[in-house]
Write a protein that holds these residues in place. Structure first.
Motif, short mmCIF file in Angstrom:
data_model
loop_
_atom_site.label_atom_id
_atom_site.label_comp_id
_atom_site.label_asym_id
_atom_site.label_seq_id
_atom_site.Cartn_x
_atom_site.Cartn_y
_atom_site.Cartn_z
N ILE A 134 0.84 -1.21 0.00
CA ILE A 134 0.00 0.00 0.00
C ILE A 134 0.88 1.26 0.00
O ILE A 134 0.73 2.14 -0.85
N LEU A 135 1.83 1.32 0.94
CA LEU A 135 2.64 2.55 1.07
C LEU A 135 3.56 2.73 -0.15
O LEU A 135 3.68 3.82 -0.70
N HIS A 136 4.20 1.65 -0.58
CA HIS A 136 5.10 1.70 -1.73
C HIS A 136 4.29 2.01 -3.00
O HIS A 136 4.71 2.81 -3.83
N GLY A 137 3.10 1.39 -3.10
CA GLY A 137 2.27 1.57 -4.29
C GLY A 137 1.78 3.01 -4.41
O GLY A 137 1.86 3.60 -5.49
N LEU A 138 1.29 3.58 -3.31
CA LEU A 138 0.79 4.96 -3.37
C LEU A 138 1.92 5.93 -3.66
O LEU A 138 1.79 6.84 -4.49
N THR A 139 3.07 5.73 -2.98
CA THR A 139 4.22 6.61 -3.23
C THR A 139 4.59 6.54 -4.70
O THR A 139 4.76 7.56 -5.37
N GLY A 140 4.71 5.30 -5.22
CA GLY A 140 5.12 5.11 -6.62
C GLY A 140 4.13 5.73 -7.59
O GLY A 140 4.52 6.42 -8.53
N LEU A 141 2.84 5.52 -7.31
CA LEU A 141 1.80 6.02 -8.21
C LEU A 141 1.82 7.55 -8.30
O LEU A 141 1.86 8.14 -9.38
N PHE A 142 1.81 8.21 -7.13
CA PHE A 142 1.81 9.67 -7.12
C PHE A 142 3.11 10.21 -7.70
O PHE A 142 3.13 11.22 -8.42
N LEU A 143 4.21 9.53 -7.40
CA LEU A 143 5.50 9.99 -7.91
C LEU A 143 5.55 9.91 -9.42
O LEU A 143 5.99 10.86 -10.09
N VAL A 144 5.09 8.79 -9.99
CA VAL A 144 5.12 8.67 -11.45
C VAL A 144 4.24 9.76 -12.07
O VAL A 144 4.61 10.40 -13.06
N ALA A 145 3.08 10.03 -11.45
CA ALA A 145 2.21 11.11 -11.94
C ALA A 145 2.94 12.45 -11.86
O ALA A 145 2.86 13.28 -12.78
N ALA A 146 3.69 12.68 -10.76
CA ALA A 146 4.43 13.94 -10.60
C ALA A 146 5.54 14.04 -11.67
O ALA A 146 5.76 15.11 -12.24
N ILE A 147 6.19 12.91 -11.95
CA ILE A 147 7.27 12.92 -12.94
C ILE A 147 6.72 13.25 -14.33
O ILE A 147 7.30 14.06 -15.06
N LEU A 148 5.58 12.65 -14.68
CA LEU A 148 5.01 12.87 -16.01
C LEU A 148 4.48 14.30 -16.16
O LEU A 148 4.73 14.97 -17.17
N THR A 149 3.77 14.78 -15.12
CA THR A 149 3.24 16.15 -15.21
C THR A 149 4.37 17.17 -15.13
O THR A 149 4.24 18.28 -15.65
N ASP B 297 9.22 26.07 -20.11
CA ASP B 297 10.67 26.20 -20.22
C ASP B 297 11.15 25.70 -21.59
O ASP B 297 11.10 26.45 -22.57
N GLY B 298 11.64 24.51 -21.70
CA GLY B 298 12.02 23.94 -22.99
C GLY B 298 13.42 24.30 -23.44
O GLY B 298 13.77 24.08 -24.61
N ARG B 299 14.27 24.83 -22.53
CA ARG B 299 15.63 25.23 -22.94
C ARG B 299 16.49 24.05 -23.35
O ARG B 299 17.46 24.21 -24.06
N TRP B 300 16.19 22.85 -22.84
CA TRP B 300 17.01 21.67 -23.19
C TRP B 300 16.25 20.74 -24.12
O TRP B 300 16.42 19.53 -24.09
N GLY B 301 15.39 21.32 -24.94
CA GLY B 301 14.61 20.50 -25.87
C GLY B 301 13.17 20.39 -25.40
O GLY B 301 12.87 20.63 -24.23
N ARG B 302 12.33 20.07 -26.37
CA ARG B 302 10.88 20.00 -26.10
C ARG B 302 10.28 18.80 -26.78
O ARG B 302 10.75 18.39 -27.84
N ILE B 303 9.25 18.22 -26.17
CA ILE B 303 8.43 17.28 -26.91
C ILE B 303 7.18 18.09 -27.27
O ILE B 303 6.71 18.84 -26.41
N PRO B 304 6.69 17.97 -28.48
CA PRO B 304 5.57 18.86 -28.84
C PRO B 304 4.26 18.50 -28.13
O PRO B 304 3.32 17.99 -28.73
N LEU B 305 4.20 18.80 -26.83
CA LEU B 305 2.95 18.62 -26.07
C LEU B 305 2.17 19.93 -26.18
O LEU B 305 2.77 20.99 -26.31
N PRO B 306 0.82 19.88 -26.11
CA PRO B 306 0.06 21.14 -26.16
C PRO B 306 0.40 22.03 -24.96
O PRO B 306 0.68 21.51 -23.88
N ILE B 307 0.40 23.34 -25.19
CA ILE B 307 0.62 24.27 -24.07
C ILE B 307 -0.59 24.16 -23.13
O ILE B 307 -1.73 24.26 -23.57
N PHE B 308 -0.31 23.92 -21.86
CA PHE B 308 -1.41 23.71 -20.91
C PHE B 308 -0.97 24.32 -19.58
O PHE B 308 -0.23 23.74 -18.82
N LYS B 309 -1.44 25.58 -19.37
CA LYS B 309 -0.93 26.35 -18.23
C LYS B 309 -1.29 25.72 -16.87
O LYS B 309 -0.55 25.84 -15.91
N ASP B 310 -2.46 25.07 -16.81
CA ASP B 310 -2.90 24.51 -15.52
C ASP B 310 -2.08 23.31 -15.08
O ASP B 310 -2.23 22.83 -13.96
#
Ligand code: HEM
Ligand code: HEM
Length: 242
Positions: free
Chosen positions: A14-29, A38-51
């Protein structure tokens, strides 16, 4: 061969799973936030999404909320899977199975340290910096760096677990099977037993002998505490309350 299947305690899953899940979501977002502002070190063409910045902050915050519980678990019930006093000596036994187990313990411990750094530097961020185009803040660079460190730490963690236990070990963290004696119905009983022991004076031996792991655990927990308090103090100073 059921008995040789690796099994992970439910509380760990439970603890490892929740930490991992939220962390992966934080890494992707985080990638999307970087791409948008930013994009100074390269960009993937994702849509601009300020929120996306706020969404990232929320996943980061959830990781920060669950992480202390996981840390306490890992340093107590999971202690054998973190670095040990003899780990450095065992690193000399290159290529032997114990060498891989030792490396695995190092990467487990490293994952905890990498996450502490990512969460701490995240808490030092100000949500107004990126929208204002202020990309030169020291803490922003630290936070960007923490992403690279975290991704490397998870990659080594997964590789080491795959090496020592293969797919069955990796999957053992994700399975929903619960052994009878690991059932949550025993938790209230175990907690009250623990409280009784504390009342009887078990706490007197908690910090004896002082070990390297204990110091590491306290350092991580204090860092998390400071990560919560420092931004509040800064805000109070800025608004003239202190
Ligand atoms: C391992 C990767 C990361 C983790 C675990 C993480 C975690 C966090 C945490 C805990 C916060 C504080 C949230 C709050 O107090 O509300 C935060 C804020 C922030 N992070 Fe990250 N972060 C990561 C990577 C990144 C990266 C690469 C960027 C690059 C753009 C980034 C941008 C931000 C921004 C702009 C904030 C301030 C937004 C806010 O507080 O709502 N993060 N992050
Ligand atoms: C994202 C997918 C992940 C998978 C598939 C995974 C897999 C595993 C597995 C299979 C174990 C058990 C190792 C054993 O039995 O010896 C383990 C333990 C561990 N993992 Fe992960 N892990 C992941 C993410 C993470 C993350 C993000 C962290 C960072 C904080 C982390 C930190 C740890 C720690 C500290 C342990 C030792 C737990 C204990 O003390 O018992 N893992 N992981």
């Amino acid at each position: 061969m059921k008995t040789t299947q690796p099994y992970q305690p439910l509380l760990l899953r439970i603890l490892h799973g929740l930490t991992g899940l939220f962390l992966v979501a934080a890494i992707l977002t985080a990638v999307w936030t970087y791409d948008t502002y930013d994009g100074r070190w390269g960009r993937i063409p994702l849509p601009i999404f300020k929120d996306i910045e706020g969404i990232h902050g929320t996943f980061g915050l959830w990781t920060l909320l669950i992480f202390p519980a996981f840390v306490v678990y890992a340093f107590h019930r999971g202690q054998r899977r973190l670095v040990q006093p003899n780990s450095i000596a065992q690193l000399a036994r290159v290529g032997q199975p114990i060498w891989w187990y030792t490396l695995n313990r190092f990467t487990n411990t490293l994952a905890l340290l990498a996450l502490t750094f990512a969460l701490f530097s995240g808490k030092m961020m100000d949500e107004t910096w990126l929208p204002k185009g202020e990309l030169q803040h020291g803490w922003y660079y630290a936070h960007l760096g923490s992403w690279v460190v975290m991704v490397a730490a998870i990659a080594s963690h997964l590789l080491m677990n795959a090496k020592v236990g293969g797919t069955p070990l990796l999957l053992s963290m994700l399975t929903r099977k619960v052994r009878d004696r690991d059932s949550p119905k025993f938790w209230p009983e175990q907690v009250s037993q623990w409280r009784q022991n504390v009342r009887k004076g078990a706490w007197k031996t908690w910090f004896q002998p002082v070990s390297g792991l204990m110091i590491l655990e306290i350092a991580i927990l204090i860092s998390i505490f400071i990560a919560w308090v420092l931004p509040v103090l800064n805000k109070a100073v800025e608004s003239g309350l202190v």
